[in-house]
Design a protein around this motif. Structure first.
Motif, PDB file in Angstrom:
ATOM      1  N   LEU A 100      -2.555  -4.930   8.450  1.00 55.48           N
ATOM      2  CA  LEU A 100      -2.489  -5.171   6.851  1.00 55.48           C
ATOM      3  C   LEU A 100      -0.905  -6.661   7.343  1.00 55.48           C
ATOM      4  O   LEU A 100      -0.301  -6.013   7.888  1.00 55.48           O
ATOM      5  CB  LEU A 100      -2.158  -4.150   6.546  1.00 55.48           C
ATOM      6  CG  LEU A 100      -3.308  -3.493   5.495  1.00 55.48           C
ATOM      7  CD1 LEU A 100      -2.363  -2.662   4.325  1.00 55.48           C
ATOM      8  CD2 LEU A 100      -3.988  -4.309   5.189  1.00 55.48           C
ATOM      9  N   SER A 101      -0.872  -7.455   6.342  1.00 55.12           N
ATOM     10  CA  SER A 101      -0.034  -8.613   6.382  1.00 55.12           C
ATOM     11  C   SER A 101       1.940  -7.351   5.392  1.00 55.12           C
ATOM     12  O   SER A 101       0.897  -6.406   5.407  1.00 55.12           O
ATOM     13  CB  SER A 101      -0.465  -9.499   5.813  1.00 55.12           C
ATOM     14  OG  SER A 101      -0.392  -9.103   4.693  1.00 55.12           O
ATOM     15  N   ALA A 102       2.460  -8.396   6.130  1.00 52.92           N
ATOM     16  CA  ALA A 102       3.947  -7.858   5.514  1.00 52.92           C
ATOM     17  C   ALA A 102       3.562  -7.279   3.858  1.00 52.92           C
ATOM     18  O   ALA A 102       4.015  -6.098   3.915  1.00 52.92           O
ATOM     19  CB  ALA A 102       4.937  -8.349   5.983  1.00 52.92           C
ATOM     20  N   TYR A 103       2.852  -8.564   3.874  1.00 52.79           N
ATOM     21  CA  TYR A 103       2.622  -8.905   1.706  1.00 52.79           C
ATOM     22  C   TYR A 103       1.824  -7.351   1.609  1.00 52.79           C
ATOM     23  O   TYR A 103       2.366  -6.592   0.716  1.00 52.79           O
ATOM     24  CB  TYR A 103       2.221  -9.948   1.648  1.00 52.79           C
ATOM     25  CG  TYR A 103       1.877 -10.006   0.293  1.00 52.79           C
ATOM     26  CD1 TYR A 103       2.501 -10.519  -1.253  1.00 52.79           C
ATOM     27  CD2 TYR A 103       0.681  -9.214  -0.652  1.00 52.79           C
ATOM     28  CE1 TYR A 103       2.342 -10.817  -2.000  1.00 52.79           C
ATOM     29  CE2 TYR A 103       0.824  -9.536  -1.710  1.00 52.79           C
ATOM     30  CZ  TYR A 103       1.494 -10.280  -2.290  1.00 52.79           C
ATOM     31  OH  TYR A 103       1.508  -9.802  -4.356  1.00 52.79           O
ATOM     32  N   GLU A 104       1.234  -7.017   2.674  1.00 50.12           N
ATOM     33  CA  GLU A 104      -0.344  -5.782   1.739  1.00 50.12           C
ATOM     34  C   GLU A 104       0.381  -4.775   2.250  1.00 50.12           C
ATOM     35  O   GLU A 104       0.352  -3.765   1.630  1.00 50.12           O
ATOM     36  CB  GLU A 104      -1.255  -6.368   3.103  1.00 50.12           C
ATOM     37  CG  GLU A 104      -1.973  -7.535   2.807  1.00 50.12           C
ATOM     38  CD  GLU A 104      -3.459  -7.691   3.419  1.00 50.12           C
ATOM     39  OE1 GLU A 104      -3.971  -8.375   2.738  1.00 50.12           O
ATOM     40  OE2 GLU A 104      -3.158  -7.404   4.416  1.00 50.12           O
ATOM     41  N   ASN A 105       1.369  -4.562   3.211  1.00 52.11           N
ATOM     42  CA  ASN A 105       2.224  -3.249   3.138  1.00 52.11           C
ATOM     43  C   ASN A 105       2.898  -3.063   2.336  1.00 52.11           C
ATOM     44  O   ASN A 105       2.848  -1.657   2.294  1.00 52.11           O
ATOM     45  CB  ASN A 105       2.816  -3.356   4.918  1.00 52.11           C
ATOM     46  CG  ASN A 105       1.954  -2.857   6.039  1.00 52.11           C
ATOM     47  OD1 ASN A 105       1.909  -2.289   6.301  1.00 52.11           O
ATOM     48  ND2 ASN A 105       1.623  -3.771   6.600  1.00 52.11           N
ATOM     49  N   VAL A 106       4.142  -3.814   1.798  1.00 51.27           N
ATOM     50  CA  VAL A 106       4.508  -3.451   0.691  1.00 51.27           C
ATOM     51  C   VAL A 106       3.979  -2.743   0.295  1.00 51.27           C
ATOM     52  O   VAL A 106       4.475  -2.143  -1.140  1.00 51.27           O
ATOM     53  CB  VAL A 106       5.676  -4.903   0.952  1.00 51.27           C
ATOM     54  CG1 VAL A 106       6.034  -4.196  -0.508  1.00 51.27           C
ATOM     55  CG2 VAL A 106       6.658  -4.644   2.114  1.00 51.27           C
ATOM     56  N   GLU A 107       2.326  -3.917  -0.411  1.00 51.95           N
ATOM     57  CA  GLU A 107       2.520  -3.675  -2.172  1.00 51.95           C
ATOM     58  C   GLU A 107       1.504  -2.901  -2.063  1.00 51.95           C
ATOM     59  O   GLU A 107       1.307  -1.680  -3.218  1.00 51.95           O
ATOM     60  CB  GLU A 107       0.715  -5.136  -2.463  1.00 51.95           C
ATOM     61  CG  GLU A 107       0.301  -5.053  -3.473  1.00 51.95           C
ATOM     62  CD  GLU A 107      -1.309  -6.037  -3.357  1.00 51.95           C
ATOM     63  OE1 GLU A 107      -1.661  -7.070  -3.890  1.00 51.95           O
ATOM     64  OE2 GLU A 107      -1.000  -6.364  -2.382  1.00 51.95           O
ATOM     65  N   LEU A 108       1.166  -2.152  -1.217  1.00 55.52           N
ATOM     66  CA  LEU A 108      -0.007  -0.715  -1.191  1.00 55.52           C
ATOM     67  C   LEU A 108       0.278   0.587  -1.476  1.00 55.52           C
ATOM     68  O   LEU A 108       0.052   1.193  -2.627  1.00 55.52           O
ATOM     69  CB  LEU A 108      -0.544  -0.128   0.525  1.00 55.52           C
ATOM     70  CG  LEU A 108      -1.555   0.599   0.795  1.00 55.52           C
ATOM     71  CD1 LEU A 108      -2.688   0.108   0.857  1.00 55.52           C
ATOM     72  CD2 LEU A 108      -1.412   1.583   2.283  1.00 55.52           C
ATOM     73  N   PRO A 109       1.710   1.172  -1.457  1.00 55.81           N
ATOM     74  CA  PRO A 109       2.268   2.075  -2.591  1.00 55.81           C
ATOM     75  C   PRO A 109       2.117   1.910  -4.323  1.00 55.81           C
ATOM     76  O   PRO A 109       1.926   2.243  -5.276  1.00 55.81           O
ATOM     77  CB  PRO A 109       3.795   2.406  -2.041  1.00 55.81           C
ATOM     78  CG  PRO A 109       3.871   1.144  -1.288  1.00 55.81           C
ATOM     79  CD  PRO A 109       2.872   0.509  -0.532  1.00 55.81           C
ATOM     80  N   LEU A 110       2.083   0.353  -4.048  1.00 51.58           N
ATOM     81  CA  LEU A 110       2.245  -0.260  -5.389  1.00 51.58           C
ATOM     82  C   LEU A 110       0.543  -0.227  -6.518  1.00 51.58           C
ATOM     83  O   LEU A 110       0.475   0.031  -7.222  1.00 51.58           O
ATOM     84  CB  LEU A 110       2.845  -1.463  -5.779  1.00 51.58           C
ATOM     85  CG  LEU A 110       4.469  -1.788  -5.803  1.00 51.58           C
ATOM     86  CD1 LEU A 110       4.790  -3.361  -5.060  1.00 51.58           C
ATOM     87  CD2 LEU A 110       5.230  -0.769  -6.115  1.00 51.58           C
ATOM     88  N   ILE A 111      -0.071  -0.352  -5.341  1.00 55.66           N
ATOM     89  CA  ILE A 111      -1.460  -0.156  -5.454  1.00 55.66           C
ATOM     90  C   ILE A 111      -1.559   1.357  -5.825  1.00 55.66           C
ATOM     91  O   ILE A 111      -2.512   1.714  -7.311  1.00 55.66           O
ATOM     92  CB  ILE A 111      -2.736  -0.783  -4.299  1.00 55.66           C
ATOM     93  CG1 ILE A 111      -2.209  -1.972  -4.561  1.00 55.66           C
ATOM     94  CG2 ILE A 111      -3.426  -0.121  -4.997  1.00 55.66           C
ATOM     95  CD1 ILE A 111      -3.059  -2.928  -3.229  1.00 55.66           C
ATOM     96  N   TYR A 112      -0.595   2.186  -5.590  1.00 56.05           N
ATOM     97  CA  TYR A 112      -1.097   4.119  -5.440  1.00 56.05           C
ATOM     98  C   TYR A 112      -1.335   4.146  -7.098  1.00 56.05           C
ATOM     99  O   TYR A 112      -1.451   4.808  -7.283  1.00 56.05           O
ATOM    100  CB  TYR A 112      -1.025   4.638  -4.210  1.00 56.05           C
ATOM    101  CG  TYR A 112      -0.903   4.548  -2.667  1.00 56.05           C
ATOM    102  CD1 TYR A 112      -2.963   3.922  -2.830  1.00 56.05           C
ATOM    103  CD2 TYR A 112      -0.028   4.593  -1.863  1.00 56.05           C
ATOM    104  CE1 TYR A 112      -3.592   4.426  -1.586  1.00 56.05           C
ATOM    105  CE2 TYR A 112      -1.411   4.402  -0.252  1.00 56.05           C
ATOM    106  CZ  TYR A 112      -2.988   4.304  -0.594  1.00 56.05           C
ATOM    107  OH  TYR A 112      -2.865   4.467   0.568  1.00 56.05           O
ATOM    108  N   GLN A 113       0.284   3.783  -7.841  1.00 55.03           N
ATOM    109  CA  GLN A 113       0.856   3.763  -8.581  1.00 55.03           C
ATOM    110  C   GLN A 113      -0.521   3.297  -9.472  1.00 55.03           C
ATOM    111  O   GLN A 113       0.347   3.202 -10.690  1.00 55.03           O
ATOM    112  CB  GLN A 113       2.010   3.102  -8.069  1.00 55.03           C
ATOM    113  CG  GLN A 113       3.453   4.628  -7.606  1.00 55.03           C
ATOM    114  CD  GLN A 113       4.490   3.824  -8.299  1.00 55.03           C
ATOM    115  OE1 GLN A 113       5.138   2.319  -8.075  1.00 55.03           O
ATOM    116  NE2 GLN A 113       6.052   4.712  -7.052  1.00 55.03           N
ATOM    117  N   GLY A 114      -1.036   2.255  -9.248  1.00 49.64           N
ATOM    118  CA  GLY A 114      -1.925   1.317 -10.741  1.00 49.64           C
ATOM    119  C   GLY A 114      -1.343   0.476 -11.137  1.00 49.64           C
ATOM    120  O   GLY A 114      -1.294   0.692 -12.134  1.00 49.64           O
TER     121      GLY A 114
END
Length: 231
Positions: A100-114
């Motif tokens: 994953l890119s830097a952006y996608e790594n940072v985004e991942l926990p936000l996806i989990y939070q919905g």
């Protein structure tokens, strides 16, 4: 009281010849908005204590209350939800996903939070801006230095706006100059009201933190507040 642990034991192979008491009756209180260093050498129990404080593990005996929630009686699913909501983790090994890119790594926990897409984008870019990496958002971890990877890990931790940042040897894999920059970011988060718990074996780092808890052989040896020159 944000964190309250009382008489906590963590025992492996209990009752057996090779029994290990990683924690042996630890009691500790941390108020909201504190900056705390937990200091100890390898085998002291500091990593076990970090795992319990971070809801990655539960005590064998004793009580842990996190922001009014009794942690010791929670299921794995409930603990996962608490971690995602309450705690941002920063690890020595960065723990980024290589594909994953830097952006996608940072985004991942936000996806989990919905969190919805538009807000995710705003939070991700804000977090990357804060660690001066917005211009590297499309780069993957292998295309970054160790210091840049650690800053991505910090951005990932703060993007969820957690009340607690738990940093496990966050400068351990970095050169001294980059390590100072990482500590500066943590200081700024502390000034903004985030509770910072930093696990370290480095007395030099501990000397720059307002409260220092020293642990050895699974027990707390000392718990002291000190003046630091950056406050």
């Amino acid at each position: 009281m944000l964190i309250d642990i009382k008489n906590v034991f963590k025992i492996y192979n209990e009752g057996m010849e090779n029994e290990v008491r990683a924690l042996a009756g630890v009691s500790l209180q941390i108020d909201r908005g504190e900056f705390v260093a937990i200091v100890g050498q390898s085998g002291s129990g500091k990593s076990t204590l970090m795992n319990i404080l971070g809801c990655l593990d539960i005590p064998t005996y004793g009580d842990y209350n996190l922001d009014g929630t009794d942690i010791t009686e929670r299921t794995d699913k409930e603990l996962s939800h608490i971690r995602n909501k309450e705690i941002g983790f920063i690890f020595q090994g960065f723990n980024l996903i290589p594909a994953l890119s830097a952006y996608e790594n940072v985004e991942l926990p936000l996806i989990y939070q919905g969190i919805r897409s538009a807000e995710r984008e705003e939070r991700v870019m804000d977090a990357l801006e804060r660690v001066n990496l917005a211009d590297r958002c499309e780069h993957k971890p292998t295309e970054m230095s160790g210091g840049q990877q650690q800053r991505v890990a910090i951005a990932r931790a703060i993007a969820t706006h957690p009340p607690i940042i738990l940093a496990d040897e966050p400068t351990g894999a970095l050169d001294s100059k980059t390590g100072i920059h990482v500590l500066d970011i943590l200081r700024q988060l502390y000034r903004e009201g985030t509770t910072i718990i930093l696990i370290t074996h480095d007395n030099g780092i501990a000397a720059a933190i307002p409260r220092v808890i020293r642990i050895s052989d699974g027990v707390i040896l000392s718990d002291q507040h000190q003046e630091v020159d950056w406050l």
